[in-house]
Design a protein around this motif. Structure first.
Motif, PDB file in Angstrom:
ATOM      1  N   GLN A 447       0.846  -1.202   0.000  1.00  0.00           N
ATOM      2  CA  GLN A 447       0.000   0.000   0.000  1.00  0.00           C
ATOM      3  C   GLN A 447       0.878   1.247   0.000  1.00  0.00           C
ATOM      4  O   GLN A 447       2.058   1.168   0.354  1.00  0.00           O
ATOM      5  N   GLU A 449       0.847   3.237   2.217  1.00  0.00           N
ATOM      6  CA  GLU A 449       1.281   3.302   3.614  1.00  0.00           C
ATOM      7  C   GLU A 449       2.478   2.390   3.900  1.00  0.00           C
ATOM      8  O   GLU A 449       3.304   2.714   4.744  1.00  0.00           O
ATOM      9  N   ARG A 547     -11.304  -5.094   0.144  1.00  0.00           N
ATOM     10  CA  ARG A 547     -11.278  -4.225   1.314  1.00  0.00           C
ATOM     11  C   ARG A 547     -12.314  -4.640   2.332  1.00  0.00           C
ATOM     12  O   ARG A 547     -13.416  -5.034   1.978  1.00  0.00           O
TER      13      ARG A 547
END
Ligand code: ATP
Ligand code: MG
Length: 678
Positions: A447, A449, A547
């Motif tokens: 990701q 992140e 998700r």
């Protein structure tokens, strides 16, 4: 197809269990519709024999993670000052890696290769959309970055200042990022396809001092403008408090006329072109901010993800080497991601150059001027490693294998995938049609992140499975847990978490430490919550299921979008599929599927819908049979190619679709509405 027919197709009770029969929930499983995939592809003995990384890395990393990463940091990077401590985790969730070390990202990507006698190696083969090309050796790229660093400094940019970058996929994008890194300025790239308003809000959030842009670029054979969006954004920055941007540097790319603000705007050729090519790279603290990148906003308000220097460079460089089996002397690497996404940061601007690789950079779309453009590029540059997204692969499948079959793709030896789960059928097509049934496929989960790849096979070690990212990389502690945070046994699904800090992890959300804690560290206090659902198969391999926000709950059974979509795509009539849970009086939620049929199946009407429902029932189980299947001409996707299920859910529940401004094609929702009214 009429809506009447659609609803008539389905009898909800036929596919759903009894309301309240929450067996899955009782077992603590987040998912019940688990596909079974048994195909496996072991690396060839030749490939394994020559692989950069062996299975021993897993053991070494497991024995002592921080020590493993410290070793990699010293092997892969040249430090101005060595670090004293590998990891400081005394104040979680705020990690510090390679504490006390000093390092310069640009020096590592450039100067040191020249000093080591590799100045003549090609760093970038640039291919413009209209067919223009240029080549940068490491020596030339180093010189350009030094000039840009001097130019930015002369415009008042100092260490720690933020620079907004709004550029197309041209070498100046990489040069700008590395020039910022060189002087310790923090870049914030905004994807060139985003609107002036998106640019404005990101400039304001980061309080950028400089903007680097271009007059425009080329899209599908036509010039497309960028500078007007910058002018528009800057007219509205600062909310009336005056704004932070002092200068704008403009690359001349497509020669379009632009408005000019004397004193503020500077042509790249004048400022960078005239700057000195002497510039010494000083070391920056290992934890010095390298960049801010706003996530794409698939699920909500974009977050300014902050990455720092030493840990980020170590993990991106290591994974780039290990996962793609990079042999920098001989490989030609091509990552198709735009620099506006994290993939274009980690695996275009940084890791390949830190590793001394030769890479291809392409400005345009895959169908310009013809649908074989990518394959032509691979043939031309003898690309050996290709890294792209499932959405592209499914598009090529739709266009047909006759197109790639016309080109010599025999140079390819590793194929990578990123961005979404790659449906097993797309994986098989990628391997067979593009990879000549010999290339390992590496599906990489990560990701914005995480900064770098986290879960992926190692191509010389792992026997790969179509559709699965499989194993955490050496030094990465990934797990799948239930609601209580307990590790799930093999054969079960749950939430993907990361148990231990990793070098390239985000250091926070720009200006919002609370949101950082809330978003990632509150669901399971001591573990990073990725927001994705996953399962472990019987071998313990990890499959990404979509998700957590998209999980459907049908009569108490929790179902994954990804696996129903994969089941649909495994039917020969289906080119692409997206699945959402729509509110349903009897079952809580019902599975609604949107499918794009392949060319020759388009007119087969209701029969195909029934057949597809049965197909899903057979592949997964009756509970997963969609209540409705809607045949549509296109699916709404973000500009990075991800399906926006939120908008489809609006359609499935009979609402007007919400904010569609981040769609790659804003008219798609109308096209879908029209097709469903027919
Ligand atoms: P936002 O966080 O704003 O909604 P985003 O999550 O789409 O945006 P990215 O950081 O680019 O932004 O994407 C990361 C997500 O993409 C992962 O959390 C996962 O859902 C998905 N993803 C990436 N790679 C894979 C993969 N190989 N398999 C499955 N899913 C993947
Ligand atoms: Mg995300």
């Amino acid at each position: 197809m009429s809506q009447d027919t659609t609803s008539a197709v389905v009898d909800a009770s036929a596919s759903a269990g009894q309301p309240g029969s929450a067996t899955g929930a009782e077992k603590g499983d987040a998912f019940e519709n688990l596909l079974h995939e048994t195909r496996k592809f072991a690396p060839s003995p030749e490939f394994a024999a020559d692989a950069v990384v062996t299975a021993a890395e897993y053991e070494e990393a497991n024995a002592d993670r921080p020590a493993f990463w410290a070793k990699k940091a010293r092997e892969l990077l040249t430090w101005n000052k060595d670090f004293d401590q590998a990891l400081d985790w005394s104040n979680p969730p705020f990690a510090k890696w390679f504490v006390g070390g000093e390092v310069n990202a640009a020096y590592n990507a450039l100067d040191r290769h020249v000093e080591n006698g590799l100045g003549d190696r090609v760093a970038i083969y640039f291919e413009g959309e209209p067919g223009d090309t240029s080549i940068y050796t490491y020596a030339q790229l180093t010189e350009e970055v030094k000039k840009a660093a001097n130019a930015f400094e002369s415009l008042g940019v100092a260490k720690g200042d933020r620079v907004a970058v709004y550029l197309p996929m041209i070498p100046e994008a990489v040069i700008t990022l590395l020039a910022c890194a060189r002087i310790g300025a923090v870049h914030s790239v905004v994807f060139g396809g985003f609107s002036s308003e998106a640019l404005r809000s990101r400039i304001d959030d980061a309080e950028a001092k400089l903007v680097v842009t271009a007059d425009g670029t080329y899209r599908r054979g036509k010039p497309s403008a960028l500078k007007p969006a910058v002018d528009e954004a800057l007219a509205h920055t600062g909310d009336g408090n005056g704004h932070t941007v002092q200068n704008v540097v403009v690359v001349k790319r497509n020669g379009q006329n632009v408005d000019w603000h004397e004193g503020r705007d500077h042509w790249w050729a004048d400022t960078v072109g005239a700057a000195s090519a002497e510039h010494t790279a000083v070391g920056h603290d290992s934890e010095h901010p390298l960049f801010i990148l706003y996530t794409s906003g698939t699920t909500g308000k974009p977050k300014g993800i902050l990455h720092t220097t030493g840990g980020y460079l170590t993990q991106t460089a290591y994974t780039h080497k290990a996962v793609f089996d990079l042999h920098p002397e001989t490989d030609v690497y091509w990552c198709t991601a735009d620099v506006g996404w994290v993939t274009g940061h980690s695996y275009v601007a940084y890791a390949p150059l830190v590793n001394g690789a030769t890479q291809v950079m392409y400005e345009g779309t895959p169908d310009s001027p013809h649908q074989g453009r990518w394959w032509e590029i691979i043939e031309k540059y003898k690309v050996s490693i290709l890294y792209t997204a499932p959405t592209a692969i499914r598009t090529f499948m739709k266009w047909g294998r006759e197109i790639p079959d016309k080109y010599d793709l025999s140079s390819l030896r590793v194929l990578g995938s990123v961005g979404e789960s790659i449906n097993p059928e797309a994986w098989m097509w990628y391997r067979k049609v593009i990879g000549g049934d010999k290339t390992p496929i590496v599906d990489t989960w990560w990701q914005t992140e995480t900064g770098a790849q986290m879960i992926a096979p190692l191509p010389g070690v792992t026997a790969t499975k179509p559709g699965s990212a499989q194993v955490p990389l050496p030094g990465i502690a990934v797990d799948v847990v239930d609601e209580m945070g307990e590790s799930v046994p093999n054969g079960h699904g749950g939430f993907l978490v990361i148990r231990e800090p990793w070098p390239a992890m985000l250091r926070g959300i720009w200006g919002d430490p609370e949101r950082f804690k809330d978003t990632y560290w509150s669901r399971f206090e001591t573990m990073y919550f990725a927001g994705d659902g996953a399962k472990k198969d019987e071998d313990g391999d990890i499959w990404l299921l979509g998700r957590v926000d998209d999980v459907m709950n049908v009569s108490g059974h929790r179902l994954s979008t990804t696996e129903i979509e994969s089941a649909l795509v495994s039917h020969p009539a289906v080119a692409e599929a997206a699945v959402v849970g729509a509110a349903d009086e009897t079952t809580g939620q019902a599975v609604v599927a949107f499918v794009i049929l392949r060319g020759d199946a388009v007119d087969s009407g209701d029969a195909i819908v029934q057949e597809l429902r049965n197909h899903v029932g057979k592949e997964i189980g009756p509970i997963a049979k969609p209540k409705a299947i809607l045949v549509v001409p296109e699916l709404p996707k973000t500009r990075s190619g991800k399906i926006m299920r939120r908008l489809l859910k609006d359609v499935a529940e009979g609402r007007d679709p919400g904010d569609a401004t981040t769609l790659s094609d804003p008219t798609i929702m109308q096209q879908i509405a029209i097709s469903l009214r027919k």
